[in-house]
Design a protein around this motif. Sequence first.
Motif, mmCIF file in Angstrom:
data_model
loop_
_atom_site.group_PDB
_atom_site.id
_atom_site.type_symbol
_atom_site.label_atom_id
_atom_site.label_comp_id
_atom_site.label_asym_id
_atom_site.label_seq_id
_atom_site.Cartn_x
_atom_site.Cartn_y
_atom_site.Cartn_z
ATOM 1 N N ILE A 53 2.204 -10.765 4.846
ATOM 2 C CA ILE A 53 3.262 -9.276 3.874
ATOM 3 C C ILE A 53 2.361 -8.504 2.799
ATOM 4 O O ILE A 53 1.634 -9.420 2.588
ATOM 5 N N LEU A 54 2.684 -7.760 2.814
ATOM 6 C CA LEU A 54 2.040 -6.482 2.334
ATOM 7 C C LEU A 54 2.667 -5.381 1.015
ATOM 8 O O LEU A 54 3.618 -4.766 1.740
ATOM 9 N N LEU A 55 2.383 -5.891 0.057
ATOM 10 C CA LEU A 55 3.554 -5.348 -0.531
ATOM 11 C C LEU A 55 3.245 -4.242 -1.377
ATOM 12 O O LEU A 55 1.826 -4.538 -1.659
ATOM 13 N N TYR A 56 3.592 -3.001 -2.151
ATOM 14 C CA TYR A 56 2.803 -1.590 -1.665
ATOM 15 C C TYR A 56 3.315 -1.001 -3.403
ATOM 16 O O TYR A 56 4.720 -0.242 -2.869
ATOM 17 N N SER A 57 3.052 -1.006 -4.469
ATOM 18 C CA SER A 57 3.886 -0.104 -5.504
ATOM 19 C C SER A 57 2.944 0.209 -6.375
ATOM 20 O O SER A 57 1.233 -0.532 -6.786
ATOM 21 N N GLN A 58 3.045 1.361 -7.335
ATOM 22 C CA GLN A 58 2.290 2.107 -8.683
ATOM 23 C C GLN A 58 2.683 0.512 -10.123
ATOM 24 O O GLN A 58 1.781 1.201 -10.423
ATOM 25 N N HIS A 59 3.236 0.176 -9.240
ATOM 26 C CA HIS A 59 3.805 -1.072 -10.816
ATOM 27 C C HIS A 59 3.209 -2.279 -10.306
ATOM 28 O O HIS A 59 4.346 -2.651 -9.642
ATOM 29 N N GLY A 67 -0.117 -8.265 -3.203
ATOM 30 C CA GLY A 67 0.919 -7.070 -3.956
ATOM 31 C C GLY A 67 -0.316 -6.140 -3.739
ATOM 32 O O GLY A 67 -1.478 -6.287 -4.433
ATOM 33 N N LEU A 68 -0.536 -5.054 -3.288
ATOM 34 C CA LEU A 68 -1.323 -4.141 -3.412
ATOM 35 C C LEU A 68 -0.801 -3.009 -4.151
ATOM 36 O O LEU A 68 0.372 -1.966 -4.284
#
Length: 1274
Positions: free
Chosen positions: A298-304, A349-350
């Motif tokens: 699982i790869l989460l992707y967000s600016q925050h 998380g990226l």
Amino acid sequence: MTGGRGGRFDSSTMSGGGGGSSAAPGRFADYFVICGLDTGTGLEPDELSGENFEQTPLRRTFKSKVLARYPENVEWNAFDQDAVGMLCMPKGLAFKTQADPKEPQYHAFIITREDGSRTFGFSLTFFEEVTSKQICSAMQTLYHMHNAEYDIIHTSASNGRDCPGECTDSSITKLQRFNSYDITRDTLYVSKCICLIAPMSFMTACKKVLEQLHQAVTSPQPPPLPLESYIYNILYEVPLPPAGRSLKFNGVYGPIVCQRPSTNELPLFDFPAQEVFELLGVENVVQLFTCALLEFQILLYSQHYQRLMTVAETITGLMFPFQWQHVYVPILPASLLHFLDAPVPYLMGLHSNGLDDRSKLELPQEANLCFVDIDNHFIELPEDLPQFPNKLEFIQEVSEILLAFGIPPEGNLHCSESISKLRNLKAADLVSDKRNGNLAGSPLNSYELLKENETIARLQALVKRTGVSLEKQVEVREESSSKKDGKAHCDEEELRMHQLNIQVREVFANRFTQMFADYEVFVIQPSQDKESWFTNREQMQNFDKASFLSDQPEPYLPFLSRFLETQMFASFIDNKIMCHDDDDKDPVLRVFDSRVDKIRQLNVRTPTLRTSMYQKCTAIEEAVKAIEQRLSKIDHTAIHPHLLDMKIGQGKYEPGFFPKLQSDVLSTGPATNKWTKRNAPAQWRRKDRQKQHSEHLRLDNDQREKYIQEARNMSSGIRQPKLSNLSPSVIAQTNWKFVEGLLKECRNKTKRMLVEKMGREAVELGHGEVSITGVEENALIASLCDLLERIWSHGLQVKQGKSALWSHLLHYQDSRRRATWGSLGGTDLVLDCERRKSDPFLVMYPLKISLVQDMRHIQNIGEIKTDVGKARAWVRLSMEKKLLSRHLKQLLLDHDLSKKLYKRYAFLRCDDEKEQFLYHLLSFNAVDYFCFTNVFTTIMIPYHILIVPSKKLGGSMFTANPWICISGELGETGVLQVPRNILEMTYECQNLGKLTTVQIGHDNSGLYAKWLVEYVMVRNEITGHTYKFPCGRWLGKGMDDGSLERVLVGDLLTSSTDTEEKPCRTPPLQHSPSMIRRLVAISPNSRPKLNTGQIQEAIGEAVNGIVKHFHKPEKERGSLTLLLCGENGLVSALEQVFQHGIRSPRLFKSIFIWDFLEKAQAYYESLEVNELVPEEDWQKRARNFSRFINAINNNPRNIGKDGKFQMFVCLGARDHHLHHWIALLADCPIIAQMYEETALIKDHTLVNSLIRVLQTLQEFNITLESSLIKGINI
């Protein structure tokens, strides 16, 4: 045991720190840390953070340092400088000018040590003016250099173009103008961060502490006390709240409250779940949750950063009672991006910079990746993700809770901040207006807002079916929340977060308590002592999966069969085995077990287990009450911050700058910590010590440590990446660990699949119990495909397509195509030459083994649309053909291609490991898989048919027109006319499944309409499975039994190709061990005569085979036709019974059993006319017998006397008449004429035992294949 929620922290006051060397004293926080720019070392570019130099200097990342930490070290939680530095400021330092926005940002993070224990960090990042002249001028110099380079690029770019100005690279200009810095005009700011490191995750309380500290520095008035007093207080004087208690302590400006669940509630969780549902929507959350449970990557992707953390913690928090067992890095520092290459399940998380879109992301593997773009409300799922059980009802139950809090279940689709804030306000206003009575019964409630949404429309439909109105639902929840007395000590917002969190978590937890309510029954307790159980743990089955699954409702199976294979489920069961008594139990397990007991007691009254009826959660109210009570009545209050013993002049600072604190006062705590002594009751501390002594097993500490360590290392070669600045050697070592881990996983998977399969085949041979279902086999093969994808994506140079394996195969196909360009296209396949009868050697040409041809088969299947699907289908096909190891070996022999596609450290370029891996896969050749045939049931398959007539007896003169019809488990071809002098043909039709019978016959035309057929062979041209249908009988009027058509029962031939490659050969399916293959069946009369003992044994074996068949799970049963009409089937055993002692009237004339049956029928019919039989029952049976004989005789098919006998036995078995008929025939006077005195049928005791054996077939519902009873309508 490790991994997921910090369950073990919640059981005691220990901080859950490293190896349990000494218990932590139960303090709220372990360290206070300051990170930022070290003016001493100046500006160091952070190369590891990547993408640096094309950026303008203000956009680049520079190294941040840990500037100070207080205290220096605590023994129970050693300070990890690298990890803290990286996670406080994952992107390094950021610079801004007065023109940029500079809001402080808060985020939490987790440090997971290699042993799986965790520490939590909370950091607030804000901007301070740069006062150092050197730094400012260094930045100015960087700008001069950048501008010079930019001008060169820019002028050359625009000179080279004839188009007008707007097509010059606008993105460069934008960046250029946007981020300039001029030392004379601009003020430079740099990021700094203050951080608390704590043993437990009190996220909200820590946020308040840090925000108040920051406020103290930025507000015009100095704080009431020096900052040191507040930091000293939080480090040394504020304790962790005991389990089930709440605690109040003071920040700089106001009180802060935190509360901790008791040991019989769900573990501590302090992140706002609401945010996750708003960002993703319920449906996406449930899908993501399913991926996490099945251990996909699982790869989460967000600016925050905080969003990454909130989503990761919420998803793992909702898994109770299971815990995530693999790599868990919710915030992946920029310098560790190569970890995305990890060929293991992970949850990472990226950080996105907000500029690049998803397509720019180079991810090494996506075959089993779940990609979550948090900011854009978007989730990409791995293929063939099974549905979570009762998904729709589950989503509805969660949605009802969200609606009650005014949150739209589909999330805030337009995730630009402003709109989502506006929506929130609107919904919140409505709810609060309703509370204030402004909108008494106004129809515009929070529900109205959502009405137009399609998810809601779906829910509405579902709701109507279940009879609950959504409008009522919303109002009820709102009213109940307005009735509460608002005496909570925390603010409204926080109370609301706690209420929503616990309600949603209870609903999720309830799914597992319902699903696994009777799991304890299926736990396999070890027979040996713990010590030896532990050493053999990998080989041991700890849960009876097959029995558990056979109890589950059909729709749950696709999900459950895969979930039972996960590491988290295995660890959960291991935990159960290791903690027998209650004191000993892991706290999470104790809570879960008590809930399961409750459900079981309920179910005694209303049995709902084992149905797919949806049971809603009933524990919500109680759980909410517990939290509200703790927050309205505070149990403990900590000492207030106070003046410290500081020297004069200390504690002064400049507004706007976070000061360097006085380390002498902060480095050690008070000599005695009165608080702990006063408020911790004695028995509480004693319990703690016991808890430490009996954490897992009743063993001394060293031994237990060793076990826990081993258990943690067991599941994969690598538990957690070490967060440190990485040298190439560390990366190499990590990759080496991956390689070892993959190999180990491969060994365990192949072993597990073989044990399951062998277990099953051993059953067919009469040993042991059955242990695998079709669903489970599918789950195992799916997990093998996942493993292969992970291996193939480890160390890829450049990623192409979503499936690394298929991409490699395509490259190989391409290189082969180029290599054979000169030669003919059709070389890969042996074509059918029309073979005539005169051909002396009738054997089937073998199928050529060709990896590329197998790929073409898959490429021709229109139903498979994606690369991942093609790779999986290819793996299934290769498994079925027993060529997986051979094909992959072939693929990897192309070393140039491997070098082109893979980095040096990749698994596929480690020769020894690769060899071992192929060797493990080779063991699959020992068993028969039908994992391709059984899955792709609708595809077209060419079947190659070969008819072999007898060479000796006039086959060449045959004049009639033959026909053939092939039947399988999934369908039949219909009648195919065979052109007169052709014995070999290929026919394409929809997948027939495993083949069972061939009907062959002719139209009796011409002068010589007699045909002696030895056997028929049929081969599936895609899977290569070849079936042989022995015949050895004449087809022709006046020959043999006068039959013009016969039903042949076939069997799969085990291939003899590449035997040298196989570790062992499997016995053919379905046969009892004593069977001897005869190549050609002979007519019953010329069979070797058996004595009565042998005949009884044959009957026993035939009936036993049928009984066993019905005791298997449905998905697993072989061919019933084979058991009835095959070589050692029931028909042939009964033939022996009736052949025994039969009198032959004249020399050379055959007598057939059917002749006897017809005479018996004539006898009973004549009796009926005279009505001499006294007994009613006999009459009924005799009438019944006659009816069947007549029906078979009137059948329009020309099946001959033996064919009729076969039909008679099959119908008798189907309708449960056989034992009656045997009794009837044994009493028939015709026997006297037709049988010798010694015949078996005249021996009463033998006949009675025969009847008893046949009676055991009564309980089974036997369905006959249509080819056996065509033309009969009884």
